[in-house]
Design a protein around this motif. Structure first.
Motif, mmCIF file in Angstrom:
data_model
loop_
_atom_site.group_PDB
_atom_site.id
_atom_site.type_symbol
_atom_site.label_atom_id
_atom_site.label_comp_id
_atom_site.label_asym_id
_atom_site.label_seq_id
_atom_site.Cartn_x
_atom_site.Cartn_y
_atom_site.Cartn_z
ATOM 1 N N ARG A 38 0.762 -1.196 0.189
ATOM 2 C CA ARG A 38 0.131 -0.116 -0.013
ATOM 3 C C ARG A 38 1.022 1.281 -0.082
ATOM 4 O O ARG A 38 1.845 1.296 0.795
ATOM 5 C CB ARG A 38 -1.023 -0.016 1.313
ATOM 6 N N LYS A 39 0.797 2.181 -0.832
ATOM 7 C CA LYS A 39 1.390 3.585 -0.824
ATOM 8 C C LYS A 39 1.163 4.193 0.368
ATOM 9 O O LYS A 39 -0.052 4.305 1.078
ATOM 10 C CB LYS A 39 0.833 4.392 -2.095
ATOM 11 N N ALA A 283 -1.118 11.302 -7.769
ATOM 12 C CA ALA A 283 -1.814 10.499 -8.693
ATOM 13 C C ALA A 283 -1.006 9.775 -9.906
ATOM 14 O O ALA A 283 -1.313 8.618 -10.037
ATOM 15 C CB ALA A 283 -2.785 11.395 -9.505
ATOM 16 N N ASP A 285 2.185 9.170 -9.348
ATOM 17 C CA ASP A 285 3.123 8.459 -8.614
ATOM 18 C C ASP A 285 4.594 8.723 -8.948
ATOM 19 O O ASP A 285 5.558 7.991 -9.143
ATOM 20 C CB ASP A 285 3.012 6.741 -8.761
ATOM 21 N N ARG A 288 6.426 10.418 -3.509
ATOM 22 C CA ARG A 288 5.618 9.869 -2.313
ATOM 23 C C ARG A 288 5.903 10.995 -1.353
ATOM 24 O O ARG A 288 5.037 10.861 -0.508
ATOM 25 C CB ARG A 288 6.257 8.609 -1.813
ATOM 26 N N GLU A 352 -7.197 6.161 -5.789
ATOM 27 C CA GLU A 352 -5.845 5.525 -5.835
ATOM 28 C C GLU A 352 -6.001 4.604 -7.210
ATOM 29 O O GLU A 352 -7.007 4.082 -7.478
ATOM 30 C CB GLU A 352 -5.538 4.418 -4.658
ATOM 31 N N SER A 356 -7.499 1.215 -3.899
ATOM 32 C CA SER A 356 -7.581 1.115 -2.605
ATOM 33 C C SER A 356 -7.901 2.528 -2.025
ATOM 34 O O SER A 356 -7.277 2.841 -0.900
ATOM 35 C CB SER A 356 -6.087 0.645 -1.959
ATOM 36 N N SER A 358 -8.969 6.546 -1.566
ATOM 37 C CA SER A 358 -8.341 7.816 -2.176
ATOM 38 C C SER A 358 -7.040 7.948 -1.810
ATOM 39 O O SER A 358 -6.322 7.403 -1.065
ATOM 40 C CB SER A 358 -9.625 8.809 -1.559
ATOM 41 N N LEU A 359 -6.399 9.128 -2.670
ATOM 42 C CA LEU A 359 -5.213 9.461 -2.136
ATOM 43 C C LEU A 359 -5.034 9.828 -0.680
ATOM 44 O O LEU A 359 -4.035 9.669 -0.042
ATOM 45 C CB LEU A 359 -4.807 10.633 -2.874
ATOM 46 N N ASN A 362 -4.321 7.377 2.052
ATOM 47 C CA ASN A 362 -2.636 6.833 1.957
ATOM 48 C C ASN A 362 -1.863 7.975 2.139
ATOM 49 O O ASN A 362 -0.613 7.776 1.808
ATOM 50 C CB ASN A 362 -2.321 6.042 0.931
ATOM 51 N N THR A 363 -2.214 8.962 2.573
ATOM 52 C CA THR A 363 -1.412 10.447 2.696
ATOM 53 C C THR A 363 -1.316 11.058 4.081
ATOM 54 O O THR A 363 -2.731 11.141 4.703
ATOM 55 C CB THR A 363 -1.875 11.501 1.728
#
Length: 439
Positions: A38-39, A283, A285, A288, A352, A356, A358-359, A362-363
């Motif tokens: 997972r990012k 979006a 990538d 990060r 994402e 998985s 939304s952005l 994982n932010t």
């Protein structure tokens, strides 16, 4: 799923250019078979000159808290907020508090001796260590599964061209500050190809749109939606550039103060452009890690669009008894908060690539400052507000600490990204380990 060699060969056969390649490689249909991690992303946002404590910090602790006026725009994200009052920059040494405030903010270590004179304090130079964003970037770039094209991107708005301790918060190492890019067109060039001038950028945009059309017929329906969203962004940037080229100045061009790159009153438009670029860099990538620096320590923006005519730094020196100044400072910080809320909303609205969430899911977005309060120049109660998500952090809380060193928070952030350091910055302030109570 494609192997690394086969997916690159496939894209090469389609004729996808270097400008669109990173975005294409991030599409789930073309992803690596073992890309299951997972990012995780980090954004650190800086605004200057301290805050008005009574309109910024929630009175309550725990999960039941009210948002004061300065932070009210974050209401849609209340269950994803983490307020950390009582975190202090305990780093001493050379330099005035504005200098140490920004220079030690992400590094957690003293400034080198130098010849930059500030206030009534001793002169100082650059920070003597790496900043936590760059530490995490280096860690992520060392692993194939988390490596990206840029690793990190440093955004800015109205950052002076001069290079001194007040204008830099990001460090690749001791004595190696990294200047933020505060020109949206320059940042666009970095993302999509280094062009010599704005006129040539149209050809890059045309190539990117052509590449996206080629990809559309060869990917899944979900990826087609992502491609269309990315294409819409490229078209919007194209229109923005065309509009700026055709604009005629109906007045004499003013002489700007030394060091100003853009007109003060363009700050809202510049902020939106930079924010949109940041979201799209995530979006696609490209990176990060990102930092976003509004002006600089002792920044003097005049926020006329928010009803404030005086310069920010000038107002920040007024005493607490000056109610008019307190109201204007609250307006200023509320405007900054509105920009952060816009960023978070754009992250929440962007899915994402792998489906998985939304952005924003994982932010981790961190909003901070070089001072706890402008008129006292205190380095206690440095504003740290977190929005979004990070492993091991319990969001939806308002917490209060007793003057804990901010080095412990920097350790916690590194640990959230899987980088289990036992010290960061000055080791004297790391003895108790990562900050407790936030998990």
């Amino acid at each position: 799923m494609f192997s690394p060699a086969s997916r690159r060969r496939f894209l090469r056969d389609l004729g996808v250019s270097a400008a669109a390649l990173p975005f294409a490689l991030n599409l789930p249909s073309l992803a690596l078979a073992n890309s299951t991690t997972r990012k995780q992303r980090l954004v650190v946002i800086f605004s200057p000159n301290g805050i008005v404590p009574k309109t910024f910090w929630p009175k309550e602790t725990g999960t039941e808290f009210e948002l004061p006026e300065s932070v009210a725009p974050l209401a849609p994200f209340k269950d994803r907020l983490l307020f950390l009052k009582g975190v202090s920059d305990r780093i001493g040494g050379d330099g005035d508090n504005h200098m140490r405030g920004i220079g030690c903010l992400l590094t957690g270590i003293e400034l080198f001796p130098g010849n930059i004179q500030g206030g009534s304090h001793t002169p100082a130079g650059w920070a003597s260590g790496i900043s936590v964003d760059q530490e995490i970037k280096t860690f992520l770039q060392s692993r194939p599964e988390t490596r990206t094209r840029f690793g990190s991107l440093e955004f800015g708005v109205m950052v002076p061209e001069r290079a001194d301790t007040w204008t830099r918060m990001v460090y690749a190492a001791g004595n190696k500050p990294i200047a933020p890019i505060d020109d949206p067109y320059q940042m666009f060039h970095k993302l999509y190809g280094r062009m010599k001038d704005q006129a040539n950028l149209g050809s890059i945009l045309d190539d990117v749109l052509d590449d996206l059309k080629r990809l559309e017929a060869n990917v899944s329906p979900r990826d087609r939606q992502l491609i269309e969203e990315h294409a819409s962004f490229v078209r919007a940037m194209e229109q923005e550039i065309e509009s700026s080229k055709n604009m005629e100045m109906g007045h004499a061009i003013p002489v700007l103060e030394p060091g100003l790159r853009h007109e003060n009153d363009q700050m809202p438009q510049l902020t939106k452009q930079q924010t949109d670029l940041l979201v799209h860099s995530f979006a696609a990538d490209f990176n990060r890690i990102a930092t976003f620096q509004f002006t600089n320590s002792v920044g003097g923006a005049k926020m006329r669009w928010a009803g404030v005519e005086e310069g920010h730094h000038e107002l920040s020196h007024e005493p607490d008894s000056n109610e008019s100044a307190q109201e204007k400072l609250t307006k200023i910080n509320k405007w900054y908060c509105e920009q952060i809320a816009y960023l978070c909303q754009q992250l929440a609205n962007t899915p994402e690539a792998d489906g998985s969430g939304s952005l924003l899911d994982n932010t981790l977005v961190i909003w901070t400052n070089e001072l706890g309060q402008g008129n006292s120049h205190t380095l206690d109660n440095i504003p740290f507000v977190m929005i979004g998500n990070a492993p091991g952090f319990k969001m939806g809380q308002s917490l209060k600490f007793d003057r804990v060193p901010h080095n412990r928070l920097l350790l916690s952030i590194a640990h959230a990204f899987g980088h289990h350091l036992d010290r960061f910055g000055n080791p004297d302030y790391c003895k108790d380990g990562p900050l407790t109570g936030i998990a």
